[in-house]
Write a protein that holds these residues in place. Sequence first.
Motif, PDB file in Angstrom:
ATOM      1  N   ALA A  44      -0.242   3.138  66.864  1.00 18.99           N
ATOM      2  CA  ALA A  44       0.415   4.039  67.830  1.00 18.99           C
ATOM      3  C   ALA A  44       1.849   4.323  67.424  1.00 18.99           C
ATOM      4  O   ALA A  44       2.086   4.792  66.334  1.00 18.99           O
ATOM      5  N   ASP A  45       2.801   4.039  68.296  1.00 20.19           N
ATOM      6  CA  ASP A  45       4.214   4.303  67.995  1.00 20.19           C
ATOM      7  C   ASP A  45       4.932   3.053  67.535  1.00 20.19           C
ATOM      8  O   ASP A  45       6.158   2.962  67.630  1.00 20.19           O
ATOM      9  N   GLY A  46       4.176   2.075  67.035  1.00 17.85           N
ATOM     10  CA  GLY A  46       4.764   0.822  66.583  1.00 17.85           C
ATOM     11  C   GLY A  46       5.472   0.976  65.249  1.00 17.85           C
ATOM     12  O   GLY A  46       5.376   2.002  64.587  1.00 17.85           O
ATOM     13  N   PRO A  47       6.173  -0.071  64.844  1.00 20.39           N
ATOM     14  CA  PRO A  47       6.903  -0.031  63.571  1.00 20.39           C
ATOM     15  C   PRO A  47       5.959  -0.080  62.381  1.00 20.39           C
ATOM     16  O   PRO A  47       4.825  -0.564  62.484  1.00 20.39           O
ATOM     17  N   ASP A  48       6.436   0.419  61.255  1.00 20.46           N
ATOM     18  CA  ASP A  48       5.689   0.325  60.006  1.00 20.46           C
ATOM     19  C   ASP A  48       5.851  -1.095  59.472  1.00 20.46           C
ATOM     20  O   ASP A  48       6.968  -1.556  59.250  1.00 20.46           O
ATOM     21  N   LEU A  49       4.718  -1.778  59.273  1.00 18.40           N
ATOM     22  CA  LEU A  49       4.723  -3.149  58.780  1.00 18.40           C
ATOM     23  C   LEU A  49       4.115  -3.205  57.391  1.00 18.40           C
ATOM     24  O   LEU A  49       3.332  -2.341  57.005  1.00 18.40           O
ATOM     25  N   ASN A  50       4.444  -4.248  56.650  1.00 15.16           N
ATOM     26  CA  ASN A  50       3.927  -4.444  55.305  1.00 15.16           C
ATOM     27  C   ASN A  50       2.425  -4.721  55.377  1.00 15.16           C
ATOM     28  O   ASN A  50       1.999  -5.759  55.884  1.00 15.16           O
ATOM     29  N   ALA A  51       1.615  -3.810  54.847  1.00 19.16           N
ATOM     30  CA  ALA A  51       0.156  -3.952  54.893  1.00 19.16           C
ATOM     31  C   ALA A  51      -0.339  -5.041  53.950  1.00 19.16           C
ATOM     32  O   ALA A  51      -1.479  -5.470  54.055  1.00 19.16           O
ATOM     33  N   GLY A  52       0.508  -5.511  53.063  1.00 18.13           N
ATOM     34  CA  GLY A  52       0.134  -6.569  52.139  1.00 18.13           C
ATOM     35  C   GLY A  52       0.447  -7.962  52.661  1.00 18.13           C
ATOM     36  O   GLY A  52       0.364  -8.932  51.930  1.00 18.13           O
ATOM     37  N   SER A  53       0.815  -8.053  53.932  1.00 17.73           N
ATOM     38  CA  SER A  53       1.166  -9.335  54.540  1.00 17.73           C
ATOM     39  C   SER A  53       0.161  -9.697  55.628  1.00 17.73           C
ATOM     40  O   SER A  53      -0.009  -8.957  56.597  1.00 17.73           O
TER      41      SER A  53
END
Length: 90
Positions: A38-47
């Motif tokens: 949704a409108d959440g922050p962009d997080l590291n997909a490799g974590s």
Amino acid sequence: MAERQATVASSSGLHARPAKLFVNAVKEAGIPVTISVADGPDLNAGSILSLMGLGAAQGTVVTLKSDAEGADEALDSLVTLLQTDLDAEE
């Protein structure tokens, strides 16, 4: 920047086995990828910790982004993985 949306298909969402398989696929892609809901922050997909923190259950729509070279192909592959029920795979 390449961007794709995917609906999480795994019955356990992005937890346990599906999260591990997804993180491994991101690492194999060899490019930085972010994931968000949704409108959440962009997080590291490799974590694995970032994925667990998303709280993405089955049916959750997530957004993947990357501005690296080769991002289109990598994101397409990751979308396919997310839209597969990895809990049903052996």
